[in-house]
Design an enzyme around this catalytic site. Structure first.
Site, PDB file in Angstrom:
ATOM      1  N   THR A 158     106.306  55.255  15.492  1.00 50.62           N
ATOM      2  CA  THR A 158     105.562  56.494  15.214  1.00 50.62           C
ATOM      3  C   THR A 158     106.441  57.432  14.392  1.00 50.62           C
ATOM      4  OG1 THR A 158     106.331  57.541  17.255  1.00 50.62           O
ATOM      5  CG2 THR A 158     104.283  56.291  17.388  1.00 50.62           C
TER       6      THR A 158
ATOM      7  N   LYS B  99      98.200  78.943  24.071  1.00 50.01           N
ATOM      8  CA  LYS B  99      97.365  79.378  25.204  1.00 50.01           C
ATOM      9  C   LYS B  99      97.471  80.883  25.357  1.00 50.01           C
ATOM     10  CE  LYS B  99      97.833  74.888  26.980  1.00 50.01           C
ATOM     11  NZ  LYS B  99      99.077  74.127  26.949  1.00 50.01           N
TER      12      LYS B  99
HETATM   13  N1  LIG Z   1      92.894  63.405   9.604  1.00 49.00           N
HETATM   14  C1  LIG Z   1      93.749  63.984  10.462  1.00 49.00           C
HETATM   15  N2  LIG Z   1      93.613  65.276  10.803  1.00 49.00           N
HETATM   16  C2  LIG Z   1      94.463  65.874  11.663  1.00 49.00           C
HETATM   17  N3  LIG Z   1      95.498  65.249  12.227  1.00 49.00           N
HETATM   18  C3  LIG Z   1      95.714  63.967  11.915  1.00 49.00           C
HETATM   19  C4  LIG Z   1      94.855  63.268  11.035  1.00 49.00           C
HETATM   20  N4  LIG Z   1      95.307  62.007  10.941  1.00 49.00           N
HETATM   21  C5  LIG Z   1      96.385  61.924  11.731  1.00 49.00           C
HETATM   22  N5  LIG Z   1      96.650  63.099  12.319  1.00 49.00           N
HETATM   23  C6  LIG Z   1      97.766  63.421  13.232  1.00 49.00           C
HETATM   24  O1  LIG Z   1      98.772  62.441  13.105  1.00 49.00           O
HETATM   25  C7  LIG Z   1      99.032  61.856  14.390  1.00 49.00           C
HETATM   26  C8  LIG Z   1      99.451  60.437  14.241  1.00 49.00           C
HETATM   27  O2  LIG Z   1     100.605  60.373  13.425  1.00 49.00           O
HETATM   28  P1  LIG Z   1     101.696  59.267  13.570  1.00 49.00           P
HETATM   29  O3  LIG Z   1     101.245  58.153  14.396  1.00 49.00           O
HETATM   30  O4  LIG Z   1     102.149  58.976  12.171  1.00 49.00           O
HETATM   31  O5  LIG Z   1     102.933  59.911  14.311  1.00 49.00           O
HETATM   32  P2  LIG Z   1     103.098  61.326  14.952  1.00 49.00           P
HETATM   33  O6  LIG Z   1     102.086  61.502  16.033  1.00 49.00           O
HETATM   34  O7  LIG Z   1     103.090  62.304  13.841  1.00 49.00           O
HETATM   35  O8  LIG Z   1     104.558  61.190  15.567  1.00 49.00           O
HETATM   36  P3  LIG Z   1     104.978  60.984  17.112  1.00 49.00           P
HETATM   37  O9  LIG Z   1     103.863  60.285  17.815  1.00 49.00           O
HETATM   38  O10 LIG Z   1     106.184  60.147  17.037  1.00 49.00           O
HETATM   39  O11 LIG Z   1     105.233  62.348  17.614  1.00 49.00           O
HETATM   40  C9  LIG Z   1      97.752  62.054  15.160  1.00 49.00           C
HETATM   41  O12 LIG Z   1      97.988  62.009  16.531  1.00 49.00           O
HETATM   42  C10 LIG Z   1      97.306  63.422  14.666  1.00 49.00           C
HETATM   43  O13 LIG Z   1      97.966  64.439  15.355  1.00 49.00           O
HETATM   44 MG   LIG Z   2     101.907  60.528  17.841  1.00 50.99          MG
END
Ligand SMILES: Nc1ncnc2c1ncn2[C@@H]1O[C@H](COP(=O)(O)OP(=O)(O)OP(=O)(O)O)[C@@H](O)[C@H]1O
Ligand SMILES: [Mg+2]
Ligand SMILES: Nc1ncnc2c1ncn2[C@@H]1O[C@H](COP(=O)(O)OP(=O)(O)OP(=O)(O)O)[C@@H](O)[C@H]1O
Ligand SMILES: [Mg+2]
Lengths: 543, 543
Positions: A185, A441
């Site tokens: 991630t 919050k």
């Molecule tokens: N279209 C979108 N709009 C808003 N947020 C998005 C969108 N696509 C993805 N995300 C965000 O990105 C996240 C997923 O990203 P990714 O798996 O690359 O790692 P990360 O969540 O940024 O990092 P980590 O999980 O390690 O903290 C989602 O959980 C969401 O928060």
């Molecule tokens: Mg994540």
């Protein structure tokens, strides 16, 4: 009683075999780190993949072994996609933009046995060399001509291929649930965690990408891959392209606006995918460069994901005749889980009314089930209003992290908690309002930091904005807006607050606005609120 | 090493669950045998399906049991699709147009334990009653109001449903390879043989139907289902519609041109599927009826399969602004195996040049592999010229017939021989030139009966044509052309031969042309050459 249908596992190798047989002439155009643009067809790529598969085996790579990459979007990186998974090993793509310590952590955590790297990363890799006990082979993704400056022990990719035969290869047939690739991630909210995809999940996800209500990828597309191959398997597009025979354009190391624009024009790309940051650069280039006329583009649609697609991008693309498809997903969901396609009743919409839909994160495609729950784990209504923790399940959703990190991540009904806060409307459209860790919050009610940021960037003088919660004696927490202004533009706190007033509820208005030169981002270009909160930990809101 | 992805089986029940959750308002419009048109949504249908599932269980239907239907395209028949497979039983759709002896043979061969029938088949079913030892329950697909005239022992569908609850149902989760439905081949070349589909093959096939390079089925479609639900699962459309949330219009018992046209207009159907015979009737009605203006249609595309799509149909639809997608397949292939979508380089084609492509049977979609082989089983080149036996394999291709009929049907590499003769061109386009049993062998060379028939029907006075081989002292076999002329049109043997001369090789020209009032067809509307050869067994070619 079982059916009487053929027992064919869904394997990554079968995608390329299909492409070679039935889309032999579809083109893969690749920029390289050495400079020249390379053109291949699925036929020639399949030949090279067979050589690579033999080379991997001869290096001692066996089923289940992790094979790491630190590489840009090039044909060689794509060849690794098919060869590594094809022989039953696990492709482990590492984001080379991470800090060296993070890269070291990930490579050691994955225990990758081989590391393929682009020549641009030669010195980074040389520095890491001694810290990676599991890595037995390091292979520079280049040819003999460009081998100067590579770490001494490194093998040369093209040499390895040249030694092997391109003859037909008997791709091993195995359980489709076998691991095919590993991706960590982004590390936005903590240490990156490994997600281990299977052949089955990969092929099912690809099939979705080719659906009309998926990403509409098809044989007539030429896709500019502006999302890195190290970012959740480039959202599955390399696999899906082989499935349907779409052409692919790989931009190599250059993802700046001009490089992408020139490539999209030269190769008549019809489709492209990337995170908002990439599109900001792309559109800025078109806006600022007199020679860059959007009429030169053949783009029909772009997919935006990874962070919320800003309305301004959707609108600018729309005015250029390019349809934006927003999608939401995570490393944990392969990644595409919801796609913002329009419903029949949206057919007549245009302009702002249409953007109102397109700014949503989309509806789940078949294979993905979603819900929002409250703190007690109770399902909330699909009313488009009640925010809750977004949960997801399905055959391309993780069942747990690599090497058990984070323990049990599913509840007893198989739901995975995404860490995103969202509403779901009666049609199933998801609206991500926040990360649960970023929610503010205030007096017991939630304020969406994302909504506030979106409202702020709609101000013409604002380039980027971040909202974090700060402690407040009466309301527990109140929003602080942190803004990067446009070069040369003069803008005040009051101007911004005035701009926000008609856009958000009055009790959402930030208690303060601060101006900064830039905001911290993760290696995938996401706002790093963790770091921002750290930066502003001593800051106090005005009374 | 297995991946860490969720273990979700691909089950038929999951399609409807998804539709109810995320496409609750998409509409299913059903003509009924009783008369009135019924309108449901996936939400209301899902409720009825839950009642039906409970009713089946209460009738003693257990996993693996076959549940037969003799029914037209109505909502009730579609409900059976989901309820029967949903509880783990096997939906066995019987073609009610077959001869009573064939129906009896099939029902007994399948050992179906329950038989659901439309009221139009009440007397047929009553006559069969005593000959079906395995059938324990017969259920009339109607309500109490229309129960008069039903066989005495018959249960009433709506009564059964009314007794049950529509509460959430815990659909059993089981191995996705479990049998979901059973369909017998058309019996064109011999006795019908049972093909036993699995949940997995059904869901994978549905996913293909929703791909852009598949049938493009999508959420914005309203599909007029002009292919019967008893004909290879209506080509998978009921499942695929639930997958993507497309609307469905079920024409009930009436498949005549006027009924279909009126329905397509009234419901603004965008897509439709059927065999050529159905489209001939549809286009004839438009042609002959002054009130039927094609401009009233919303149709964007039609899919034609089951027999070769005649060029005249493709052209007439094209002139109406409707795009024809030809597809080839068999009961044994679920059925869609190849789909005639156009390649990027065809984009500029129009008129005859486009029809030249559309008359081909199409290219394999991912999941289907094909080849042509010679008599020694050696693979032939994809050169578009060399005909051979067409073979196919993939996860929705049969591995053997129900109850072992026909023995081992796969070769050691898993190829299934289709019984069709075809060429494959370098792009993978298949051209079916014949059934292997219908090929005419003249002086050691093959003459394609299908090509000759197509050339003959392009004569304006010819309604239908069939070509069979007749023994010849010198050439072993020579073609005999059998023609149905248009009402009132005067046409001679010489006129037809003159018409053929520029269209086919001179040595293909039929040795004789005979005129008949009609040709024998199977229950699915295919030319029954077996019967024709029988009819003409004493006929001698002119010297
Ligand atoms: N279209 C979108 N709009 C808003 N947020 C998005 C969108 N696509 C993805 N995300 C965000 O990105 C996240 C997923 O990203 P990714 O798996 O690359 O790692 P990360 O969540 O940024 O990092 P980590 O999980 O390690 O903290 C989602 O959980 C969401 O928060
Ligand atoms: Mg994540
Ligand atoms: N687009 C098409 N063009 C030409 N022929 C087609 C097309 N689609 C289907 N067919 C023919 O239909 C056959 C499949 O039909 P189906 O499975 O309904 O039973 P059948 O082959 O007619 O009957 P049986 O197998 O019992 O003799 C194919 O093998 C092929 O001969
Ligand atoms: Mg057949």
């Amino acid at each position: 009683m079982l059916g009487l249908m053929q027992d064919k596992p869904l394997l990554v190798s079968s995608l390329l075999v299909h492409a070679e047989r039935f889309h032999p002439e579809s083109e893969i155009v690749s920029c390289t780190c050495e400079g020249p643009v390379v053109r291949l067809s699925y036929r020639t790529m399949a030949e090279r993949v067979r050589r690579l598969a033999r080379a991997l085996v001869s290096l001692g790579v066996t089923p289940g072994d992790r094979v790491a990459t630190m590489a840009w979007n090039t044909h060689r990186h794509m060849e690794l996609y098919f060869a590594v998974s094809g022989i039953g090993a696990v492709l482990h793509t590492v984001n080379p933009r991470l800090f060296p310590e993070q890269i070291e952590y990930i490579l050691n955590h994955a225990e990758s046995r081989a590391l393929f790297f682009d020549i641009t990363f030669a010195s980074a890799v040389a520095n890491l060399r001694d810290k990676l006990p599991a890595v037995e082979n390091m292979i520079a993704l280049t040819d003999a001509e460009h081998a100067a400056g590579m770490p001494e022990s490194a093998l040369i990719y093209e040499e390895l291929l040249a030694e092997q035969s391109a003859e037909p290869y008997n791709w091993p047939q195995f359980d489709e649930r076998t691991a095919s690739s590993l991706c960590y991630t982004s590390g936005t909210t903590g240490n990156p965690k490994g997600v281990l995809y299977s052949h089955r999940s990969t092929v099912l996800h690809s099939s979705m990408a080719c659906q009309v209500d998926g990403l509409q990828l098809n044989r007539r597309d030429t896709t500019l891959l502006a999302v890195p191959l190290f970012h959740v398997n480039a959202w599955g597009i390399p696999y899906a392209s082989a499935l349907c025979g779409a052409g692919l354009v790989l931009p190599g190391p250059k993802l700046d606006g001009k490089s992408l624009f020139d490539l999209a024009v030269a190769e008549r790309c019809t489709f492209s995918l990337g995170v908002p940051t990439v599109w900001l650069g792309f559109l800025k280039y078109i806006d600022e460069d007199a020679d860059a006329d959007p009429a030169m583009l053949s783009l029909e649609r772009v997919m935006i994901g990874g962070s919320a697609a800003p309305r301004a991008i959707i609108k600018t693309f729309d005015e250029m005749g390019v349809h934006t498809i927003q999608a939401w997903g995570m490393t944990e969901t392969s990644p595409v889980a919801t796609v913002c396609n329009l419903l029949p009743r949206h057919a007549e919409l245009a302009g702002e009314g249409k953007y109102d839909v397109q700014v949503l994160q989309g509806r789940p495609v078949y294979g993905v089930d979603i819900r929002v729950v409250n703190d007690d784990g109770e399902a909330l209504p699909f009313d488009g209003e009640t925010p809750g923790d977004l949960q997801v399940r399905g055959p391309w959703v993780t069942s747990g992290y690599f090497r058990g990190e984070g323990g049990d991540v599913l509840d007893r009904d198989g739901w995975f908690s995404t860490g995103d806060v969202a509403t779901i409307d009666p049609d199933g459209y998801v609206r991500i309002t926040d990360r649960s860790k970023d929610v503010i919050k205030s007096g017991g009610e939630w304020i969406s930091s994302i909504d506030l940021e979106n409202a702020a960037v709609s101000h013409p003088a604002v380039v980027e904005a971040a909202v974090i919660g700060r402690p407040h004696p009466k309301w527990q927490e109140r929003p602080l807006l942190i803004v990067v202004g446009k070069d040369g533009a003069e803008v005040t706190k009051d101007a911004i607050l005035d701009h926000l007033k008609p856009l958000v509820a009055s009790w959402w208005l930030p208690d303060d606005v601060v101006f900064v030169d830039d905001l911290p981002h993760t290696a995938t270009g996401k706002l790093q609120k963790m770091k921002l909160r750290e930066q502003f930990k001593d800051y106090e809101l005005p009374a």
